[in-house]
Structure formats: C-alpha cells, structure tokens
Design a protein around this motif. Sequence first.
Motif, PDB file in Angstrom:
ATOM      1  N   ALA A   1     -21.172 -12.703  13.552  1.00  0.00           N
ATOM      2  CA  ALA A   1     -20.786 -14.425  13.022  1.00  0.00           C
ATOM      3  C   ALA A   1     -19.491 -13.991  12.736  1.00  0.00           C
ATOM      4  O   ALA A   1     -19.257 -12.982  11.809  1.00  0.00           O
ATOM      5  N   LEU A   2     -18.142 -14.663  12.325  1.00  0.00           N
ATOM      6  CA  LEU A   2     -17.318 -13.868  12.438  1.00  0.00           C
ATOM      7  C   LEU A   2     -17.109 -15.468  12.185  1.00  0.00           C
ATOM      8  O   LEU A   2     -16.437 -16.456  12.947  1.00  0.00           O
ATOM      9  N   ASP A   3     -16.240 -15.706  10.719  1.00  0.00           N
ATOM     10  CA  ASP A   3     -15.355 -15.759  10.158  1.00  0.00           C
ATOM     11  C   ASP A   3     -14.251 -16.474  10.180  1.00  0.00           C
ATOM     12  O   ASP A   3     -13.339 -15.882   9.533  1.00  0.00           O
ATOM     13  N   PRO A   4     -13.660 -17.574  10.687  1.00  0.00           N
ATOM     14  CA  PRO A   4     -11.946 -16.957  11.241  1.00  0.00           C
ATOM     15  C   PRO A   4     -11.802 -17.477  10.373  1.00  0.00           C
ATOM     16  O   PRO A   4     -10.268 -16.595   9.539  1.00  0.00           O
ATOM     17  N   LEU A   5     -11.699 -18.436   9.088  1.00  0.00           N
ATOM     18  CA  LEU A   5     -10.935 -18.592   7.724  1.00  0.00           C
ATOM     19  C   LEU A   5     -10.783 -16.931   6.788  1.00  0.00           C
ATOM     20  O   LEU A   5     -10.030 -16.851   6.102  1.00  0.00           O
ATOM     21  N   GLU A   6     -12.287 -15.999   6.795  1.00  0.00           N
ATOM     22  CA  GLU A   6     -12.323 -15.259   6.467  1.00  0.00           C
ATOM     23  C   GLU A   6     -11.701 -14.229   7.086  1.00  0.00           C
ATOM     24  O   GLU A   6     -10.564 -12.932   6.912  1.00  0.00           O
ATOM     25  N   MET A   7     -11.714 -14.507   8.322  1.00  0.00           N
ATOM     26  CA  MET A   7     -10.303 -13.633   9.148  1.00  0.00           C
ATOM     27  C   MET A   7      -9.434 -13.359   8.509  1.00  0.00           C
ATOM     28  O   MET A   7      -8.509 -12.400   8.713  1.00  0.00           O
ATOM     29  N   PHE A   8      -8.979 -14.712   8.808  1.00  0.00           N
ATOM     30  CA  PHE A   8      -7.358 -14.910   8.414  1.00  0.00           C
ATOM     31  C   PHE A   8      -6.557 -14.411   7.001  1.00  0.00           C
ATOM     32  O   PHE A   8      -5.388 -13.973   6.706  1.00  0.00           O
ATOM     33  N   GLY A   9      -8.239 -14.745   6.060  1.00  0.00           N
ATOM     34  CA  GLY A   9      -7.339 -14.538   4.920  1.00  0.00           C
ATOM     35  C   GLY A   9      -7.435 -12.583   4.436  1.00  0.00           C
ATOM     36  O   GLY A   9      -6.103 -12.055   3.688  1.00  0.00           O
ATOM     37  N   HIS A  10      -8.071 -12.507   5.532  1.00  0.00           N
ATOM     38  CA  HIS A  10      -7.980 -10.235   5.381  1.00  0.00           C
ATOM     39  C   HIS A  10      -6.654 -10.227   6.725  1.00  0.00           C
ATOM     40  O   HIS A  10      -5.355  -9.507   5.838  1.00  0.00           O
ATOM     41  N   ILE A  11      -5.938 -11.116   7.320  1.00  0.00           N
ATOM     42  CA  ILE A  11      -4.942 -10.415   7.780  1.00  0.00           C
ATOM     43  C   ILE A  11      -3.530 -11.029   6.533  1.00  0.00           C
ATOM     44  O   ILE A  11      -3.031  -9.910   6.990  1.00  0.00           O
ATOM     45  N   LEU A  12      -4.023 -12.479   6.541  1.00  0.00           N
ATOM     46  CA  LEU A  12      -2.707 -12.478   5.405  1.00  0.00           C
ATOM     47  C   LEU A  12      -2.658 -11.804   4.197  1.00  0.00           C
ATOM     48  O   LEU A  12      -1.852 -11.173   3.828  1.00  0.00           O
ATOM     49  N   LEU A  13      -3.367 -10.746   3.864  1.00  0.00           N
ATOM     50  CA  LEU A  13      -3.927  -9.732   3.141  1.00  0.00           C
ATOM     51  C   LEU A  13      -3.079  -8.647   3.156  1.00  0.00           C
ATOM     52  O   LEU A  13      -2.324  -7.790   2.333  1.00  0.00           O
ATOM     53  N   ILE A  14      -3.432  -8.544   4.764  1.00  0.00           N
ATOM     54  CA  ILE A  14      -3.225  -7.530   4.859  1.00  0.00           C
ATOM     55  C   ILE A  14      -1.937  -7.117   5.486  1.00  0.00           C
ATOM     56  O   ILE A  14      -0.579  -6.140   5.104  1.00  0.00           O
ATOM     57  N   ILE A  15      -1.215  -8.022   6.415  1.00  0.00           N
ATOM     58  CA  ILE A  15      -0.172  -8.765   6.949  1.00  0.00           C
ATOM     59  C   ILE A  15       0.858  -9.226   6.214  1.00  0.00           C
ATOM     60  O   ILE A  15       2.334  -8.902   5.850  1.00  0.00           O
ATOM     61  N   GLY A  16       0.580 -10.305   6.048  1.00  0.00           N
ATOM     62  CA  GLY A  16       1.204 -11.301   5.251  1.00  0.00           C
ATOM     63  C   GLY A  16       1.821 -10.643   3.962  1.00  0.00           C
ATOM     64  O   GLY A  16       3.221 -11.432   3.450  1.00  0.00           O
ATOM     65  N   VAL A  17       0.705 -10.502   3.259  1.00  0.00           N
ATOM     66  CA  VAL A  17       1.819 -11.113   2.030  1.00  0.00           C
ATOM     67  C   VAL A  17       2.857  -8.960   1.411  1.00  0.00           C
ATOM     68  O   VAL A  17       3.433  -9.006   0.742  1.00  0.00           O
ATOM     69  N   PRO A  18       2.579  -8.332   2.289  1.00  0.00           N
ATOM     70  CA  PRO A  18       2.620  -7.310   2.278  1.00  0.00           C
ATOM     71  C   PRO A  18       4.955  -7.459   2.581  1.00  0.00           C
ATOM     72  O   PRO A  18       5.694  -7.528   2.049  1.00  0.00           O
TER      73      PRO A  18
ATOM     74  N   VAL B   1       5.770 -10.438   3.156  1.00  0.00           N
ATOM     75  CA  VAL B   1       6.364 -11.365   2.099  1.00  0.00           C
ATOM     76  C   VAL B   1       7.110 -10.568   0.344  1.00  0.00           C
ATOM     77  O   VAL B   1       8.165 -11.066   0.850  1.00  0.00           O
ATOM     78  N   LEU B   2       6.723  -9.340  -0.118  1.00  0.00           N
ATOM     79  CA  LEU B   2       6.789  -8.594  -0.907  1.00  0.00           C
ATOM     80  C   LEU B   2       8.157  -8.009  -0.727  1.00  0.00           C
ATOM     81  O   LEU B   2       8.561  -8.182  -1.451  1.00  0.00           O
ATOM     82  N   GLY B   3       8.038  -8.120   0.852  1.00  0.00           N
ATOM     83  CA  GLY B   3       8.561  -7.234   1.046  1.00  0.00           C
ATOM     84  C   GLY B   3      10.125  -6.943   1.233  1.00  0.00           C
ATOM     85  O   GLY B   3      11.384  -7.232   0.979  1.00  0.00           O
ATOM     86  N   ILE B   4      10.617  -8.759   2.664  1.00  0.00           N
ATOM     87  CA  ILE B   4      11.224  -9.391   2.023  1.00  0.00           C
ATOM     88  C   ILE B   4      11.910  -9.947   0.493  1.00  0.00           C
ATOM     89  O   ILE B   4      13.011 -10.271   0.041  1.00  0.00           O
ATOM     90  N   TRP B   5      10.685 -10.246   0.270  1.00  0.00           N
ATOM     91  CA  TRP B   5      11.392 -10.304  -1.653  1.00  0.00           C
ATOM     92  C   TRP B   5      12.134  -9.838  -2.516  1.00  0.00           C
ATOM     93  O   TRP B   5      13.348  -9.563  -3.371  1.00  0.00           O
ATOM     94  N   CYS B   6      11.605  -8.634  -2.569  1.00  0.00           N
ATOM     95  CA  CYS B   6      12.115  -7.289  -2.794  1.00  0.00           C
ATOM     96  C   CYS B   6      13.151  -6.976  -2.349  1.00  0.00           C
ATOM     97  O   CYS B   6      14.477  -6.658  -3.153  1.00  0.00           O
ATOM     98  N   ALA B   7      13.434  -6.784  -1.163  1.00  0.00           N
ATOM     99  CA  ALA B   7      14.745  -6.445  -0.537  1.00  0.00           C
ATOM    100  C   ALA B   7      16.029  -7.848  -1.255  1.00  0.00           C
ATOM    101  O   ALA B   7      17.131  -6.939  -1.327  1.00  0.00           O
ATOM    102  N   HIS B   8      15.380  -8.933  -1.250  1.00  0.00           N
ATOM    103  CA  HIS B   8      16.234  -9.751  -1.666  1.00  0.00           C
ATOM    104  C   HIS B   8      16.608 -10.010  -2.650  1.00  0.00           C
ATOM    105  O   HIS B   8      18.036  -9.906  -3.331  1.00  0.00           O
ATOM    106  N   ARG B   9      15.794  -9.585  -3.667  1.00  0.00           N
ATOM    107  CA  ARG B   9      15.488  -9.742  -5.022  1.00  0.00           C
ATOM    108  C   ARG B   9      16.393  -8.608  -6.061  1.00  0.00           C
ATOM    109  O   ARG B   9      16.857  -8.363  -7.014  1.00  0.00           O
ATOM    110  N   PHE B  10      16.064  -7.133  -5.261  1.00  0.00           N
ATOM    111  CA  PHE B  10      15.674  -6.124  -6.077  1.00  0.00           C
ATOM    112  C   PHE B  10      16.476  -5.113  -4.725  1.00  0.00           C
ATOM    113  O   PHE B  10      16.477  -4.188  -4.936  1.00  0.00           O
ATOM    114  N   PRO B  11      17.783  -5.165  -4.554  1.00  0.00           N
ATOM    115  CA  PRO B  11      18.230  -4.120  -3.159  1.00  0.00           C
ATOM    116  C   PRO B  11      18.673  -2.890  -3.706  1.00  0.00           C
ATOM    117  O   PRO B  11      18.052  -1.829  -2.715  1.00  0.00           O
ATOM    118  N   ASN B  12      18.830  -2.523  -4.805  1.00  0.00           N
ATOM    119  CA  ASN B  12      19.222  -1.271  -5.081  1.00  0.00           C
ATOM    120  C   ASN B  12      17.799  -0.991  -5.465  1.00  0.00           C
ATOM    121  O   ASN B  12      17.838   0.547  -4.643  1.00  0.00           O
TER     122      ASN B  12
END
Length: 187
Positions: A23-40, A42-53
């Motif tokens: 049984a695959l829970d689509p919401l749980e899988m979406f959460g894993h994908i969001l944590l593994i790909i989405g969060v890093p 967004v954080l990378g883009i935010w850091c590059a914009h906010r703290f470029p040096n």
Amino acid sequence: MPLNFAFWGGIHPTAAPLLKTIALDPLEMFGHILLIIGVPFVLGIWCAHRFPNWTARFKKPVRILSFLALIAFIVGAIAGNWRYFLDYVGLVLLAVVIHDALAFGTGYAIARAAGLPDYDRRAVSIEVGIRNAGLGLVIIFSFFGGLGGMAVVAGVWGFWDIIAGLILAGWWARRPLQGGVPGIEKP
C-alpha cells in the motif's frame, strides 16, 4: 508514483498479487519527496538570495559533502543487499546502461525537435537522462522495506548515472557548441 506503480504492477501477471500486500500512501510519498527535493531546493535558493557571499564560500564544500553522502547511501544500499547484487549485477547493469542511453538520446532528440539550441539540448539530455538515485533509495527503504532487488537496481543506477554523466559531459566538453553559448557573442 503510486498510480504508476499500480498501473505497471497491475498489468504484469506475477506482480499483480503483490499489489494486494503493498500500500502506497500518496500523501506520505509526497511528503518524502518534498523533504528530499523541495526543502533543500527552496533553502538553497533562499540562501543564495539572502546570503550570496556565504553561499559562494560554502558552495563547493556543500557540493562535495552532498556527493559523498549520496555515494555512502548507495554503497550502504548495495552492501545491505550484497547477495542480490552479486546475483543480478550483470543483468541490472545492462538494463541501466540501455535505459540511460535511451533517456539521454530521447532528451537530446526531443530538445532538437523542439528547435532548442545545442546548449539547451545538452542540458535537457542530462536532465532527462539522470535520475535521482537518492530519492529512489529513500522511497524503496520507506515504502518497500529496502526490498533487495529494488535497492540494488537503484544503487547500480546511482553509480551508473554518475559515470555516464561524467562521460557525456567530458565528451561534450571536447566538442564546441553549435551556435555558441547563449548570451555570449562570437568573436
């Protein structure tokens, strides 16, 4: 992914009975994908914009650390399924090499058919040809209990993606771009 898994598993006679026990829970899988790909991402883009040096200073060490972490994760997956690896590495490697060649070629051909310049064709080819082995392994361990054969396929795929990507990038590095680099005028 759950829909894809259900579709392809449902048409294969020996895999269809497994769908009753998996049984695959689509919401749980979406959460894993969001944590593994989405969060890093967004954080990378935010850091590059906010703290470029700061970002420029730590870009290379973070890149090296993430690469080493991926390698360790792949090695761990293969080591944990060593018997499957030894039994099937030849067949898995053959399938992975053929699939990668088709994926790189398809990406390039579609980009060419779309009229993209050579620079973009190369980028699309790499994007289509290389998959996220780390994400695949997390899904395999989270939803399939590290099922041996699946982990070996994702592990071999991860290593081959690195090798194939480096070979293709090296080959293209020795060939000039047709039409030059976008945004840079020819002398």
